[in-house]
Design an enzyme around this catalytic site. Structure first.
Site, PDB file in Angstrom:
ATOM      1  N   GLU A  17       0.830  -1.207   0.000  1.00 19.58           N
ATOM      2  CA  GLU A  17       0.000   0.000   0.000  1.00 19.58           C
ATOM      3  C   GLU A  17       0.862   1.253   0.000  1.00 19.58           C
ATOM      4  OE1 GLU A  17      -2.534   1.693  -0.293  1.00 19.58           O
ATOM      5  OE2 GLU A  17      -4.370   0.573   0.113  1.00 19.58           O
ATOM      6  N   ASN A 113      -5.194   4.897   7.671  1.00 21.84           N
ATOM      7  CA  ASN A 113      -5.066   4.138   6.448  1.00 21.84           C
ATOM      8  C   ASN A 113      -4.260   4.975   5.454  1.00 21.84           C
ATOM      9  OD1 ASN A 113      -5.558   1.637   5.129  1.00 21.84           O
ATOM     10  ND2 ASN A 113      -7.185   2.572   3.917  1.00 21.84           N
ATOM     11  N   ASN A 161      -9.618   5.988   2.042  1.00 19.48           N
ATOM     12  CA  ASN A 161      -8.621   5.502   1.095  1.00 19.48           C
ATOM     13  C   ASN A 161      -8.083   6.614   0.202  1.00 19.48           C
ATOM     14  OD1 ASN A 161      -7.420   2.854   1.012  1.00 19.48           O
ATOM     15  ND2 ASN A 161      -9.481   2.006   0.944  1.00 19.48           N
ATOM     16  N   ASP A 209     -10.032   1.718  -4.204  1.00 16.46           N
ATOM     17  CA  ASP A 209      -9.047   1.750  -3.118  1.00 16.46           C
ATOM     18  C   ASP A 209      -8.182   3.012  -3.252  1.00 16.46           C
ATOM     19  OD1 ASP A 209      -7.101   1.117  -1.162  1.00 16.46           O
ATOM     20  OD2 ASP A 209      -7.340  -1.021  -1.509  1.00 16.46           O
TER      21      ASP A 209
END
Length: 298
Positions: A17, A113, A161, A209
């Site tokens: 990520e 996140n 996200n 995402d």
């Protein structure tokens, strides 16, 4: 359009990520979230290095700190830590906490996140509240600015996200994955405020995402369940291109390379997805370029 997809050397992550391209050093930084690992792909060496962040349970994003070589802002559960890493050593160390959502000894259920810096080096990062499977709309999107108190930018978030800014039109793009939408906002560069939300993309089939943007204003949306990065014109809401990848769970995207014309794509091998799931890919031949990514001012 003819584009080419290649696997980045030694780039496996269980849940890759947060790709960040550093134009100064020609490195791609990204993370392996549950293994609390930082990764650095050296473009010149064509080699990937990795480091475990000492005493941390997870890492959700990595952004170089402006003016401090070898220092990074890293999302570590409910805090943003300043981590020292030379890019080679197998262990990276937390130097201090820059920001935290923790209140005293209370257990904080917010976990950071995705995170990015805007043109002024402000840090935008949102959270997940509780466990991923719980789907609680109690998370938030925050703005952290040096010398200023924390600002809540958006409430009622479930899975914070993708983030992207259009430098030419003063627009900000944001994804709450559980909404399956990309929302466009007017962006005030002077204050960091967002206003006038407008949904410019919705896909209930594949979970949106991470996200990036090219210099023409087209957004690139990674889909966690769809083998695909969608190139979308947010003005017309038209899908211009569906970039197909050899992994199902596509997590995020960033433009990089010497000319900012390589699209780097991270992926996940969650739930025992077969190889090459979890690797980072590079997509060339797209005929597009990205904006330089910004370092964070802390």
């Amino acid at each position: 359009m003819s584009y080419r997809v290649e696997q980045v050397n030694d780039s496996y992550a269980f849940l890759g990520e947060g790709p960040h391209w550093d134009t100064e050093t020609q490195n791609l930084y990204f993370v392996d979230i549950p293994n609390s690992t930082l990764l650095r792909y050296d473009y010149k060496e064509n080699k990937t290095y990795r480091a475990k962040v000492e005493n941390e349970k997870q890492t959700s994003f990595i952004i170089p700190v402006e003016g401090e070589v070898g220092k990074f802002a890293v999302g570590c559960s409910s805090r943003v830590a300043i981590v020292a890493w030379d890019g080679v050593a197998p262990i990276a160390k937390v130097e201090r906490t820059a920001y935290t959502l923790q209140q005293g000894d209370e257990v904080c259920r917010h976990k950071f996140n995705d995170g990015k810096a805007d043109l002024r080096g402000r840090l935008f990062t949102g959270t997940i509240y509780g466990e991923f499977s719980e789907s609680n709309p109690l998370a938030e999107l925050y703005r952290f600015e040096k010398g200023q108190p924390m600002a809540v930018i958006r409430k009622g978030v479930t899975l914070s996200n993708g983030l992207a800014w259009n430098e030419k039109t003063n627009k900000f793009y944001y994804i709450d994955s559980k909404d399956c939408e990309v929302t466009e906002y007017d962006y005030d560069l002077e204050t960091g405020a967002i206003s006038n939300p407008k949904v410019v993309f919705k896909n209930t089939e594949h979970l949106p995402d991470g996200m990036t943007i090219d210099t023409e204003g087209n957004i690139y949306i990674a889909t966690f369940t769809g083998h695909t990065v969608y190139k979308v014109n947010p003005s017309t809401q038209e899908i211009l291109l569906a970039i197909k990848l050899p992994a199902k769970q596509i997590t995020s995207v960033a433009f990089g390379g010497p000319n900012l014309d390589i699209l780097y794509v991270t992926s996940s091998s969650y739930n025992d997805e077969p190889s090459p799931a979890g690797y980072t890919f590079k997509v060339t031949g797209l005929g597009a370029k990205g904006f330089p990514m910004r370092k964070v001012r802390i």
